[in-house]
Design a protein around this motif. Structure first.
Motif, mmCIF file in Angstrom:
data_model
loop_
_atom_site.group_PDB
_atom_site.id
_atom_site.type_symbol
_atom_site.label_atom_id
_atom_site.label_comp_id
_atom_site.label_asym_id
_atom_site.label_seq_id
_atom_site.Cartn_x
_atom_site.Cartn_y
_atom_site.Cartn_z
ATOM 1 N N ARG A 231 0.734 -1.145 0.013
ATOM 2 C CA ARG A 231 0.022 0.072 0.079
ATOM 3 C C ARG A 231 0.886 1.247 0.112
ATOM 4 O O ARG A 231 1.942 1.291 0.805
ATOM 5 C CB ARG A 231 -0.916 0.084 1.242
ATOM 6 C CG ARG A 231 -1.865 -1.017 1.153
ATOM 7 C CD ARG A 231 -2.823 -1.071 2.489
ATOM 8 N NE ARG A 231 -4.209 -1.725 2.253
ATOM 9 C CZ ARG A 231 -4.136 -3.053 2.898
ATOM 10 N NH1 ARG A 231 -2.891 -3.515 3.336
ATOM 11 N NH2 ARG A 231 -5.210 -3.842 2.463
ATOM 12 N N TRP B 234 -3.102 4.179 -3.465
ATOM 13 C CA TRP B 234 -2.864 2.936 -4.246
ATOM 14 C C TRP B 234 -2.577 1.716 -3.298
ATOM 15 O O TRP B 234 -2.178 1.851 -2.311
ATOM 16 C CB TRP B 234 -1.559 3.037 -5.038
ATOM 17 C CG TRP B 234 -1.722 4.103 -5.955
ATOM 18 C CD1 TRP B 234 -1.508 5.412 -6.170
ATOM 19 C CD2 TRP B 234 -1.943 3.786 -7.475
ATOM 20 N NE1 TRP B 234 -1.966 6.170 -7.240
ATOM 21 C CE2 TRP B 234 -2.325 5.074 -8.121
ATOM 22 C CE3 TRP B 234 -2.351 2.830 -8.269
ATOM 23 C CZ2 TRP B 234 -2.618 5.506 -9.577
ATOM 24 C CZ3 TRP B 234 -2.836 2.943 -9.498
ATOM 25 C CH2 TRP B 234 -2.847 4.361 -9.989
ATOM 26 N N THR C 47 -4.529 -4.171 -8.825
ATOM 27 C CA THR C 47 -4.321 -2.653 -8.484
ATOM 28 C C THR C 47 -5.532 -2.230 -8.083
ATOM 29 O O THR C 47 -6.559 -2.089 -8.898
ATOM 30 C CB THR C 47 -3.571 -2.125 -9.552
ATOM 31 O OG1 THR C 47 -2.366 -2.833 -9.897
ATOM 32 C CG2 THR C 47 -3.119 -0.546 -9.276
ATOM 33 N N HIS D 179 -7.309 1.493 -6.796
ATOM 34 C CA HIS D 179 -6.979 2.809 -6.805
ATOM 35 C C HIS D 179 -8.368 3.647 -6.899
ATOM 36 O O HIS D 179 -9.166 3.452 -7.841
ATOM 37 C CB HIS D 179 -6.276 3.483 -7.984
ATOM 38 C CG HIS D 179 -5.923 4.873 -7.758
ATOM 39 N ND1 HIS D 179 -5.183 5.535 -6.970
ATOM 40 C CD2 HIS D 179 -6.312 5.885 -8.694
ATOM 41 C CE1 HIS D 179 -5.194 6.765 -7.117
ATOM 42 N NE2 HIS D 179 -5.802 7.195 -8.122
#
Length: 268
Positions: free
Chosen positions: A142, A146, A180, A182
């Motif tokens: 982390r 993100w 991923t 975000h």
């Protein structure tokens, strides 16, 4: 009446919650289905010289005296959390199957009073051993808004069937990917490598590598749920690859073709 013992042991060395060792042992059986005990196929032809008036060159006949297939398995799991979001695990295994049901040519005989040149039937003839292991690594990283969740796994798989190779088995398999996150976005590319396999007749099917991609966006967030749009792409580089196939000989394909590039989208 059957006896199918099972046992398991879970051990945390030194009361360490970050290390867990599991050992599992089990026995099981698989009773023959009516497909094996009752299936029959073949053909008769007219034969004036035969006492029945018919003749057959080949026939697969039923066998109601089949015994269950018997399995013994041992599996071990060792996992370790190293902190900082890293986890490793190793899972070796060993299986042995006895009285495996296989189709066997028994020679000439009769079926329904008709002479048959070659009779085939299912019998408890085979023994099979399989063994291997999977080594897997998972992590969570982390930074700011993100978040990355990479993972990778390697599997070794080997064994023998009646002293020969096991068809449709890949000795080496590697899988890896990373999710991923975000904000409301999730992006997950992943890749799969598989070493060569063998067809039912022993022919080699080449190794392959394919890549997939998954994307999602959370449109709305509610306490009772939400709405997420997603796009899933499989075989994104449109590779032409094959898996093991049944049958064999010059009139059969060397392998079973797999899907080309494929896309799916929706709301959940």
């Amino acid at each position: 009446v059957t006896w199918n013992p099972r046992a398991g042991l879970v051990w945390k060395p030194g009361e360490d919650e970050n290390t867990i060792i599991k050992i599992l042992y089990g026995e099981a059986y698989l009773a023959p289905s009516p497909f094996y005990t009752s299936k029959h196929f073949g053909s008769f032809i007219s034969s004036p010289t035969a006492s029945s008036g018919y003749h057959s060159y080949f026939f697969h006949v039923p066998n109601e005296n089949l015994e269950p297939e018997k399995l013994r398995s041992v599996e071990t799991s060792v996992s370790r959390n190293f902190g900082h979001g890293l986890r490793l695990s190793l899972n070796p295994y060993y299986n042995k199957v006895r009285d495996l049901i296989q189709d066997v040519i028994t020679g000439p005989g009769t079926f329904k009073g008709v002479e048959v040149d070659s009779i085939e039937r299912a019998e408890n003839r085979g023994n099979m051993e399989t063994y291997g292991a999977t080594l897997r690594a998972d992590a969570v990283l982390r930074g700011g808004r993100w978040s990355f969740e990479p993972w990778a796994a390697y599997t070794y798989s080997e064994g023998s069937l009646a002293g020969k190779y096991i068809p449709f088995n890949s000795r080496h398999t590697v899988q890896a990917g990373v999710s991923t996150l975000h904000g409301r976005w999730v992006i997950t590319p992943k890749v799969l490598y598989r070493s060569y396999t063998r067809n039912q007749d022993g022919g080699r099917v080449p190794q392959f590598t394919v890549a997939d991609l998954y994307l999602s966006y959370t449109v709305s967030r509610l306490k009772t749920g939400g709405l997420t749009a997603y796009l899933e792409l499989k075989n994104i580089f449109d590779r032409r690859y094959y898996s093991g196939a049944y049958g064999g000989g010059s009139d059969h394909m060397a392998g079973a073709p797999q899907n080309p590039v494929e896309a799916a989208a929706g709301l959940t």
